[in-house]
Design a protein around this motif. Structure first.
Motif, PDB file in Angstrom:
ATOM      1  N   GLY A  16       0.993  -1.059  -0.012  1.00  0.00           N
ATOM      2  CA  GLY A  16       0.032   0.103   0.053  1.00  0.00           C
ATOM      3  C   GLY A  16       0.736   1.277  -0.094  1.00  0.00           C
ATOM      4  N   VAL A  18       3.704   1.917  -2.005  1.00  0.00           N
ATOM      5  CA  VAL A  18       4.460   2.114  -3.024  1.00  0.00           C
ATOM      6  C   VAL A  18       4.201   3.499  -3.645  1.00  0.00           C
ATOM      7  CG1 VAL A  18       4.988  -0.457  -3.794  1.00  0.00           C
ATOM      8  CG2 VAL A  18       2.790   0.732  -4.437  1.00  0.00           C
ATOM      9  N   VAL A  19       3.628   4.389  -3.109  1.00  0.00           N
ATOM     10  CA  VAL A  19       3.364   5.596  -3.546  1.00  0.00           C
ATOM     11  C   VAL A  19       4.601   6.449  -3.605  1.00  0.00           C
ATOM     12  CG1 VAL A  19       1.641   7.469  -3.494  1.00  0.00           C
ATOM     13  CG2 VAL A  19       1.353   5.452  -2.272  1.00  0.00           C
ATOM     14  N   THR A  20       5.197   6.428  -4.644  1.00  0.00           N
ATOM     15  CA  THR A  20       6.375   7.295  -4.708  1.00  0.00           C
ATOM     16  C   THR A  20       6.469   8.311  -5.335  1.00  0.00           C
ATOM     17  OG1 THR A  20       7.246   5.738  -6.483  1.00  0.00           O
ATOM     18  CG2 THR A  20       8.336   5.137  -4.298  1.00  0.00           C
ATOM     19  N   GLY A  21       7.031   9.280  -5.033  1.00  0.00           N
ATOM     20  CA  GLY A  21       6.800  10.825  -5.831  1.00  0.00           C
ATOM     21  C   GLY A  21       5.566  11.400  -5.622  1.00  0.00           C
ATOM     22  N   THR A  23       4.005  14.134  -6.831  1.00  0.00           N
ATOM     23  CA  THR A  23       3.501  15.065  -7.801  1.00  0.00           C
ATOM     24  C   THR A  23       2.045  14.551  -7.835  1.00  0.00           C
ATOM     25  OG1 THR A  23       4.284  13.925  -9.384  1.00  0.00           O
ATOM     26  CG2 THR A  23       5.582  15.685  -8.918  1.00  0.00           C
ATOM     27  N   LEU A  24       1.017  15.735  -8.046  1.00  0.00           N
ATOM     28  CA  LEU A  24      -0.484  15.479  -8.315  1.00  0.00           C
ATOM     29  C   LEU A  24      -0.441  15.074  -9.704  1.00  0.00           C
ATOM     30  CD1 LEU A  24      -1.971  18.177  -5.988  1.00  0.00           C
ATOM     31  CD2 LEU A  24      -2.442  15.690  -5.946  1.00  0.00           C
ATOM     32  N   PRO A  25      -1.430  14.517 -10.437  1.00  0.00           N
ATOM     33  CA  PRO A  25      -1.595  14.404 -11.614  1.00  0.00           C
ATOM     34  C   PRO A  25      -1.521  15.791 -12.436  1.00  0.00           C
ATOM     35  CG  PRO A  25      -3.248  13.326 -10.451  1.00  0.00           C
ATOM     36  CD  PRO A  25      -2.223  13.801  -9.354  1.00  0.00           C
ATOM     37  N   THR A  84     -11.461  11.304  -8.025  1.00  0.00           N
ATOM     38  CA  THR A  84     -10.106  10.710  -8.216  1.00  0.00           C
ATOM     39  C   THR A  84      -9.721  10.684  -9.825  1.00  0.00           C
ATOM     40  OG1 THR A  84     -11.150   8.531  -7.912  1.00  0.00           O
ATOM     41  CG2 THR A  84     -10.094   9.632  -6.013  1.00  0.00           C
ATOM     42  N   GLN A  86     -11.172   8.904 -11.880  1.00  0.00           N
ATOM     43  CA  GLN A  86     -11.724   7.674 -12.647  1.00  0.00           C
ATOM     44  C   GLN A  86     -12.878   7.543 -13.417  1.00  0.00           C
ATOM     45  OE1 GLN A  86      -9.331   5.269 -12.494  1.00  0.00           O
ATOM     46  NE2 GLN A  86      -8.278   5.535 -10.959  1.00  0.00           N
TER      47      GLN A  86
ATOM     48  N   VAL B 137      -8.311   3.907  -6.807  1.00  0.00           N
ATOM     49  CA  VAL B 137      -7.075   3.370  -7.450  1.00  0.00           C
ATOM     50  C   VAL B 137      -7.220   2.834  -9.035  1.00  0.00           C
ATOM     51  CG1 VAL B 137      -5.122   1.747  -7.377  1.00  0.00           C
ATOM     52  CG2 VAL B 137      -6.255   2.772  -5.438  1.00  0.00           C
ATOM     53  N   GLU B 332       0.776   6.759 -10.319  1.00  0.00           N
ATOM     54  CA  GLU B 332      -0.161   7.865 -10.370  1.00  0.00           C
ATOM     55  C   GLU B 332      -1.427   7.414  -9.732  1.00  0.00           C
ATOM     56  OE1 GLU B 332      -1.776   9.914 -14.142  1.00  0.00           O
ATOM     57  OE2 GLU B 332       0.331  10.517 -13.945  1.00  0.00           O
ATOM     58  N   SER B 333      -1.925   6.379  -9.936  1.00  0.00           N
ATOM     59  CA  SER B 333      -3.268   5.949  -9.180  1.00  0.00           C
ATOM     60  C   SER B 333      -3.093   5.847  -7.873  1.00  0.00           C
ATOM     61  CB  SER B 333      -3.763   4.960 -10.226  1.00  0.00           C
ATOM     62  OG  SER B 333      -3.032   3.712 -10.222  1.00  0.00           O
ATOM     63  N   TRP B 334      -2.015   5.315  -7.453  1.00  0.00           N
ATOM     64  CA  TRP B 334      -1.811   5.077  -5.812  1.00  0.00           C
ATOM     65  C   TRP B 334      -1.877   6.382  -5.136  1.00  0.00           C
ATOM     66  CZ3 TRP B 334      -2.237   0.583  -3.436  1.00  0.00           C
ATOM     67  CH2 TRP B 334      -2.038  -0.493  -4.402  1.00  0.00           C
ATOM     68  N   GLN B 335      -1.504   7.490  -5.928  1.00  0.00           N
ATOM     69  CA  GLN B 335      -1.844   8.936  -5.231  1.00  0.00           C
ATOM     70  C   GLN B 335      -3.463   9.359  -4.910  1.00  0.00           C
ATOM     71  OE1 GLN B 335       0.478  11.600  -5.365  1.00  0.00           O
ATOM     72  NE2 GLN B 335       1.898  10.145  -5.790  1.00  0.00           N
ATOM     73  N   ASN B 336      -4.136   8.612  -5.899  1.00  0.00           N
ATOM     74  CA  ASN B 336      -5.476   8.912  -5.462  1.00  0.00           C
ATOM     75  C   ASN B 336      -6.086   8.506  -3.843  1.00  0.00           C
ATOM     76  OD1 ASN B 336      -6.024  10.089  -7.608  1.00  0.00           O
ATOM     77  ND2 ASN B 336      -6.356   8.311  -8.818  1.00  0.00           N
ATOM     78  N   LEU B 337      -5.265   7.478  -3.554  1.00  0.00           N
ATOM     79  CA  LEU B 337      -5.415   7.123  -2.104  1.00  0.00           C
ATOM     80  C   LEU B 337      -5.379   8.019  -0.973  1.00  0.00           C
ATOM     81  CD1 LEU B 337      -3.886   3.638  -1.172  1.00  0.00           C
ATOM     82  CD2 LEU B 337      -6.241   3.958  -1.767  1.00  0.00           C
TER      83      LEU B 337
END
Lengths: 300, 615
Positions: A16, A18-21, A23-25, A84, A86, B137, B332-337
């Protein structure tokens, strides 16, 4: 050996993380290869798939990007999906719009609403056999309900016309919460279910929005007559994300406003009980945002 | 016994029971009319070709998503269980007594309790919440539902695997360690093979449950039987409900048969009289391959169906639902968490108890909204009942206290429901038992005439049928049905739990009776089969029954929390209410309570060494 176990553990723990870096989309105006549309589930899945499918078809024809409607069975899921990124386009009620605004801020853009959404009304309905007369205001209803052990149902918890507005009219006019007046206060899930459950006597009284009631069969309406009509309020709209870029949003906006010109659009509008879509802006829904932020009692 | 009585008394006093739907004659007649209407439609289910096609599509979707979910869960759970099984993660240690339960005694022990915490969280968070979180995600679609299911089942399986591994006697795998095997070698060559049979049968049992309960797939855009049944029940479209229920039952039965088939292939019991048959080496070896091959085939099918098969929800185009999985590897999609970050910061409402920000406390004090516990009654007046009432009223001003109190509703439902289920299962075990109904002549010495045998056979069939239906229909669907009959409330939830528990328990209860060698009955047989059942079989399997019942209770608590979501009330209801209103801080507090409940019950069961498992 130890190392293998350890690495296995680390793998799970970091799954859970592995969120690296951070920067926002990035704000991109690239044309997406596909548009995903979703909606709050206030009617049966079959109905919504059919009619919202027609709207996506119309948008696809006008904008030239494949558009798909994905049905969800949960209000929160539709807000989460738009917030988000999606989903690109969402059919929200006023409450869900405000919820989305609170989490998305200015990223949210309201693009169109039905003509009826600017002056929306909701109904209080009662089971025909329960002998509950029409009332002039909800204070009268609260007084009638004293010691009667009546049961009451809202639609979905995050619904505007089948929960939030009826609740706030009720509290404003009678000075009491529905929970204090009725024996049970339940959330049935969607408008059509409220009508069904009041008609078959599972609940004495219920609250729902106008279009679902209007499109129901006369037989059902006879079993669950209207006892009170609420004052007017603003309701549904199509919302999108600013990240789609102003050009694409403009095209979708134009497509929605010309919905009544195509045959499939006509059919969908017939279901939505509306003549056509009109311009709309987030400012018209800001009242709800303030209301929710003010910590209004929404039960729960 | 005393504990149980106290619990039941507590269950009835702490939650508000509304029996008016049973006591009030008008409501009772309404409930019965609805029940009758439903029963009547059993003679006329909706078999129109369109609807059959619709149901068939839903069945396939449910099946493929559930299988995908469970196969992922098995992989993840085995990894997680390696961490949370004490004899794998910690291995040999000197600690004795209470030190064995103290997590900070060594880094490995700390890791072990962290893994246990992870599995508790995975299990405690309701699967629909996982689904909504996963939407952020990987977007909408059946894959999201399947993954949510996988996370939830991972928690359950990891708990069970680790408990099963931990319950293997140390003396039986010592040799591996003595010969120099590390902890992994001990697991693979010592512990795992010894626990394999239970692990395998529980995995299969859980797979059946997953297929039954896969309603969550519909919540995030996947369709599925569960979501549709709920919808049709609300409309009183009983003929459609019946059709869908028949499909669910058929699916459950098929899953039951398939898992029995796999079980038979993978396990041969040399002591069972029916399996002692001469077989060629090839015949003996090929069975395991057939079992594994069949499992792989099913998994491959579900992946293919999800990706490339004709998998459209009714009236939509089919497409590749596996595609979004690619989003799992992009950061990028993990960011959404981040969207759900606020849940990690639960509202504790410290101001109400006089802690935290001074000014806010003062403002609240001025309004009389802080808890002033000993304002009216001193602590030493604890023997006055009125003092307790006043204290409770004061405490209610504190949000956290209200959260804790809301757990009384699922607990009450679980306690009463489990108890009713256990009692009913005990009563049903007698006619459900093969030993007492069909093979009783082996120990009673009687030779009954054919008509008595037919009558007993009929009893057996009826009992088996009752058990099968009551466990074949998922507990959530029972709840849907009883909510439609009695209205939402504790009563509907309790009956649903009782019926489902009865179905699950009667199977394991009578299995444990049927496993008793007949000569034990022969020794104590005094002329009445019923007496023999009550005083011999019942007494001998009593401990087993109690362990199974406790496990059922644990899973019933979680079910009862989920019932809150579908409208029964209590903890689950308030949690979803706040979650759906994006009041994540408050939802976080309720979630903490749900997790705490799970952990407390889990740790109690581990301390009591109740490592038997049922579904």
């Amino acid at each position: 050996m130890k190392r293998i176990i350890l690495s296995a553990m680390i793998m799970i723990w970091t799954l859970g993380l592995v969120v690296t870096g951070s920067t926002l989309p990035a704000f991109t105006a690239e044309r997406p290869s596909k548009l995903v549309m979703t909606a709050i589930p206030d009617d049966s899945a079959e109905n919504m798939r059919e009619f919202f499918g027609l709207i996506t078809q119309h948008i696809e024809n006008k904008v030239g990007i494949p558009t798909e409607y994905v049905h969800v069975a949960n209000y929160a899921a539709s807000v989460t999906a738009l917030a988000t990124g999606q989903a690109d386009l969402a059919w929200f009620g006023a409450v869900t719009t405000a919820q989305a605004y609170i989490v998305m801020g200015d990223e949210l853009e309201v693009i169109a609403a039905r003509d009826i959404d600017k002056e929306f009304i909701g109904y209080f309905i009662a089971n025909a056999d329960a002998g509950i007369p029409p009332v002039n205001d909800l204070k009268e209803l609260a007084e009638l309900a004293q010691d009667k052990n009546w049961t009451f149902t809202f639609g979905s918890k995050s619904s505007t016309s089948s929960h939030m507005m009826p609740r706030s009219f009720f509290t404003d006019q009678s000075g009491q919460n529905p929970e204090e007046v009725f024996r049970t206060v339940a959330y049935s899930g969607s408008h059509d279910v409220v009508l069904q459950k009041v008609a078959n006597g599972e609940f004495h009284i219920g609250a729902l929005g106008q279009p679902p009631y209007d499109r129901a069969s006369d037989e059902l309406k006879l079993k669950a007559p209207i006892i009170y009509t609420t004052p007017k309020f603003t309701n549904y709209n199509f919302s999108t994300r600013k990240a789609l870029g102003s050009e694409l949003i403009g095209q979708i906006h134009a497509a929605l406003l010309s919905l009544h010109e195509s045959p499939e659009g006509q059919k969908a509008l017939g279901y939505l009980k509306s003549k056509q879509f009109v311009d709309a802006d987030m400012s018209e829904w800001m009242g709800y945002v303030d209301l929710i932020k003010s910590g209004v009692d929404i039960g729960g | 016994m005393v504990i149980i009585l106290v619990l039941v008394a507590g269950a009835f006093t702490s939650a508000e029971w509304d029996f008016s739907s049973l006591l009030d004659s008008q409501q009772r007649s309404q409930a019965f009319t609805r029940m009758l209407a439903w029963i009547k439609t059993f003679s006329s289910p909706d078999f129109s070709p369109e609807f059959l096609k619709h149901s068939w599509a839903l069945t396939l979707q449910t099946l493929s998503a559930a299988i995908l979910g469970i196969s992922l869960a098995v992989v993840l759970a085995s990894l997680l269980a390696m961490g949370s099984a004490q004899n794998v993660m910690v291995g040999e240690e000197k600690a004795r007594g209470w030190m064995r339960h103290f997590p900070l005694r060594s880094p490995a022990a700390l890791m072990c309790s962290l893994c246990r915490l992870t599995q508790d969280i995975l299990r405690a968070v309701p699967d629909f919440v996982w689904a909504v979180i996963l939407v952020a995600v990987i977007g909408l679609g059946p894959l999201t539902g399947a993954l949510a299911l996988a996370l939830n089942i991972t928690g359950i399986l990891a708990k069970v695997y680790s408990e099963l591994w931990d319950s293997v006697e140390e003396s039986s795998y010592e040799q591996v360690r003595i010969l120099g095997g590390g902890r992994l070698a001990t697991l693979f060559y010592g512990i795992a093979p010894l626990a394999a049979r239970s692990v395998q049968s529980f995995t299969l049992m859980r797979a059946e449950c997953a297929i039954r309960n896969a309603a969550v797939i519909g919540a995030v855009g996947g369709g599925g039987l569960g979501a549709d049944i709920w919808y049709q029940i609300q409309f009183g479209a009983w003929s459609k409900v019946t059709t869908l229920l028949l499909f669910t039952l058929a699916l459950t039965l098929t899953a039951d048969l398939a898992s029995n088939f796999i079980r038979r292939q993978l396990r041969s019991d040399p002591n069972h009289p029916r399996t002692v048959r001469a077989k060629s080496t090839f015949g003996q070896l090929s069975r395991a391959y057939v079992g594994v091959g069949f499992t792989l085939l099913v998994v491959c099918w579900s992946v293919w169906f999800m990706g490339w098969g004709d998998n459209a929800p009714p009236s939509q185009q089919s497409r590749n639902y596996l595609e979004p999985a690619i989003k799992l590897i992009t950061s990028e999609s993990w960011q959404n968490l981040k969207f759900f970050e606020r849940m990690l910061n639960p509202e504790l409402d410290l101001e109400a108890v006089g802690l935290g920000d001074r000014e806010k406390v003062r403002a609240l004090q001025a309004e009389g909204k802080t808890v002033d516990l000993f304002a009216e009654y001193r602590f030493r007046e604890f023997w006055k009942p009125s003092a307790w009432v006043a204290w409770e009223l004061e405490l209610r001003k504190w949000f956290v206290w209200r959260v804790v109190k809301s757990s009384s509703i699922p607990l009450a439902m679980a306690i009463v429901g489990t108890l009713m289920g256990v009692l009913a299962a005990m009563a049903l075990t007698y006619p459900h038992s093969y030993a007492f109904m069909v093979e009783s002549s082996h120990f009673s010495g009687e030779s009954p005439p054919w008509w008595v045998r037919v009558q007993r056979m009929a009893q057996l069939v009826v009992a088996k049928g009752t058990g099968l239906i009551s466990r074949g229909i998922p507990d959530v669907m029972w709840a849907f049905l009883f909510i439609a009959f009695f209205g939402p409330g504790l009563l509907a939830g309790t009956i649903a739990i009782a019926i489902h528990s009865m179905g699950v328990l009667v199977r394991v209860f009578s299995e444990s009776v049927d496993n008793i060698p007949y000569r034990r009955f022969e020794q104590s047989f005094i002329g009445s089969r019923l007496n023999c059942f009550a005083y011999t079989a019942g007494a001998m399997s009593w401990r087993d029954w109690m362990t199974y019942s406790f496990f059922q209770f644990e899973s019933n608590v979680r079910t009862a929390v989920v019932f809150g979501i579908v409208g029964v009330g209590g903890l689950g209801f308030f949690f979803t209410f706040n979650f759906e209103w994006f009041r994540f801080e408050r939802a976080g507090t309720y979630l903490l309570m749900i997790i705490a409940l799970t952990i407390i019950i889990d740790r109690i069961s581990r301390m009591m060494n109740l490592s038997r498992v049922s579904c």
